[in-house]
Design a protein around this motif. Structure first.
Motif, PDB file in Angstrom:
ATOM      1  N   LEU A  56      -2.321  -5.091  -3.187  1.00 19.90           N
ATOM      2  CA  LEU A  56      -1.650  -3.411  -3.567  1.00 19.90           C
ATOM      3  C   LEU A  56       0.183  -3.524  -4.127  1.00 19.90           C
ATOM      4  O   LEU A  56       0.291  -4.214  -3.311  1.00 19.90           O
ATOM      5  CB  LEU A  56      -2.534  -1.916  -2.535  1.00 19.90           C
ATOM      6  CG  LEU A  56      -4.604  -1.642  -3.204  1.00 19.90           C
ATOM      7  CD1 LEU A  56      -4.365  -0.544  -1.955  1.00 19.90           C
ATOM      8  CD2 LEU A  56      -4.748  -1.738  -3.400  1.00 19.90           C
ATOM      9  N   GLY A  76      -5.563   6.179  -9.278  1.00 18.25           N
ATOM     10  CA  GLY A  76      -5.538   5.819  -7.498  1.00 18.25           C
ATOM     11  C   GLY A  76      -4.961   6.794  -7.052  1.00 18.25           C
ATOM     12  O   GLY A  76      -3.566   6.442  -7.572  1.00 18.25           O
ATOM     13  N   GLN A  77      -4.727   6.985  -5.474  1.00 16.99           N
ATOM     14  CA  GLN A  77      -3.773   7.771  -4.282  1.00 16.99           C
ATOM     15  C   GLN A  77      -3.862   6.896  -3.708  1.00 16.99           C
ATOM     16  O   GLN A  77      -4.359   6.587  -3.606  1.00 16.99           O
ATOM     17  CB  GLN A  77      -5.168   9.498  -4.098  1.00 16.99           C
ATOM     18  CG  GLN A  77      -4.814   9.668  -5.488  1.00 16.99           C
ATOM     19  CD  GLN A  77      -3.887  10.477  -5.915  1.00 16.99           C
ATOM     20  OE1 GLN A  77      -2.422  10.974  -5.440  1.00 16.99           O
ATOM     21  NE2 GLN A  77      -2.942  10.467  -7.838  1.00 16.99           N
ATOM     22  N   VAL A  78      -2.301   7.186  -3.206  1.00 20.01           N
ATOM     23  CA  VAL A  78      -2.373   5.965  -2.007  1.00 20.01           C
ATOM     24  C   VAL A  78      -1.577   6.810  -0.408  1.00 20.01           C
ATOM     25  O   VAL A  78      -1.153   8.015  -0.745  1.00 20.01           O
ATOM     26  CB  VAL A  78      -1.405   5.028  -2.026  1.00 20.01           C
ATOM     27  CG1 VAL A  78      -2.017   4.087  -3.176  1.00 20.01           C
ATOM     28  CG2 VAL A  78      -0.023   5.971  -3.109  1.00 20.01           C
ATOM     29  N   GLU A  82      -6.649   2.906  -1.151  1.00 18.44           N
ATOM     30  CA  GLU A  82      -5.712   3.581  -2.466  1.00 18.44           C
ATOM     31  C   GLU A  82      -7.383   3.906  -2.998  1.00 18.44           C
ATOM     32  O   GLU A  82      -8.601   3.275  -3.063  1.00 18.44           O
ATOM     33  CB  GLU A  82      -5.964   2.074  -4.178  1.00 18.44           C
ATOM     34  CG  GLU A  82      -5.562   3.252  -5.212  1.00 18.44           C
ATOM     35  CD  GLU A  82      -4.718   2.270  -6.230  1.00 18.44           C
ATOM     36  OE1 GLU A  82      -4.431   3.429  -6.945  1.00 18.44           O
ATOM     37  OE2 GLU A  82      -3.939   1.410  -5.918  1.00 18.44           O
ATOM     38  N   PHE A 115       1.170  -0.730   0.981  1.00 17.50           N
ATOM     39  CA  PHE A 115      -0.190   0.542   0.931  1.00 17.50           C
ATOM     40  C   PHE A 115      -2.029  -0.345   1.243  1.00 17.50           C
ATOM     41  O   PHE A 115      -1.338  -2.158   1.033  1.00 17.50           O
ATOM     42  CB  PHE A 115      -0.899   0.458  -0.322  1.00 17.50           C
ATOM     43  CG  PHE A 115       0.315   1.605  -0.843  1.00 17.50           C
ATOM     44  CD1 PHE A 115       1.099   2.896  -0.343  1.00 17.50           C
ATOM     45  CD2 PHE A 115       1.396   2.039  -2.164  1.00 17.50           C
ATOM     46  CE1 PHE A 115       2.004   3.428  -0.566  1.00 17.50           C
ATOM     47  CE2 PHE A 115       2.091   1.824  -3.142  1.00 17.50           C
ATOM     48  CZ  PHE A 115       2.641   3.585  -1.487  1.00 17.50           C
ATOM     49  N   THR A 133      -4.495   9.043   2.412  1.00 18.34           N
ATOM     50  CA  THR A 133      -4.750   9.268   0.665  1.00 18.34           C
ATOM     51  C   THR A 133      -5.747  10.183   0.296  1.00 18.34           C
ATOM     52  O   THR A 133      -5.697  10.792  -0.744  1.00 18.34           O
ATOM     53  CB  THR A 133      -5.229   7.744   0.747  1.00 18.34           C
ATOM     54  OG1 THR A 133      -3.605   6.947   1.295  1.00 18.34           O
ATOM     55  CG2 THR A 133      -5.871   7.648   0.002  1.00 18.34           C
TER      56      THR A 133
END
Length: 127
Positions: free
Chosen positions: A112, A34-36, A119, A116, A56
């Motif tokens: 989150l 997972g990227q934020v 995600e 954030f 993101t």
């Protein structure tokens, strides 16, 4: 990656920017966690869904590049939103960044960390 939309698949008229079914031919898969919306130095982006979505997806692009992949190679996306009322704004940005054929996608509301709002994790077929 060789991806094609399965011709007999269909989705409802109001569906978002995603493919209902993709057939993938791949010899190697790449999965990113997972990227934020976070800067490389750990700094956070403002509480704005459009800004965070763009950041993101850019972080996803960077992670894919480390495995010699691009957004063109992505076939599966999972989206986590803190507030589903941000769905339309997320899709507006997503449409401008993700290439065709659009990946299959799942989206859910989730709590989150930090501030954030979104995600994203992705699966790609390595070219």
């Amino acid at each position: 990656m060789s991806a094609k939309i399965v011709p007999v698949s269909h989705q409802h008229k109001t569906a978002g920017p995603y493919s209902p079914v993709l057939e993938i031919k791949a010899s190697s898969l790449v999965v990113i966690s997972g990227q934020v919306a976070i800067h490389d130095d750990g700094g956070l982006f403002p509480d704005d869904i459009a800004v965070q979505t763009k950041a993101t997806l850019e972080n996803c692009r960077k992670q894919l590049a480390t495995a010699n992949c691009s957004l063109d190679d992505v076939f599966k996306v999972n989206v986590y939103l803190t507030d589903l009322s941000n769905w339309a704004a997320f899709n507006d940005v997503y449409r401008t960044i993700m290439p065709e054929p659009l990946p299959v996608r799942t989206a859910v509301q989730a709590m989150l960390l930090e501030n954030f709002l979104v995600e994203v994790d992705m699966w790609a077929a390595k070219p």
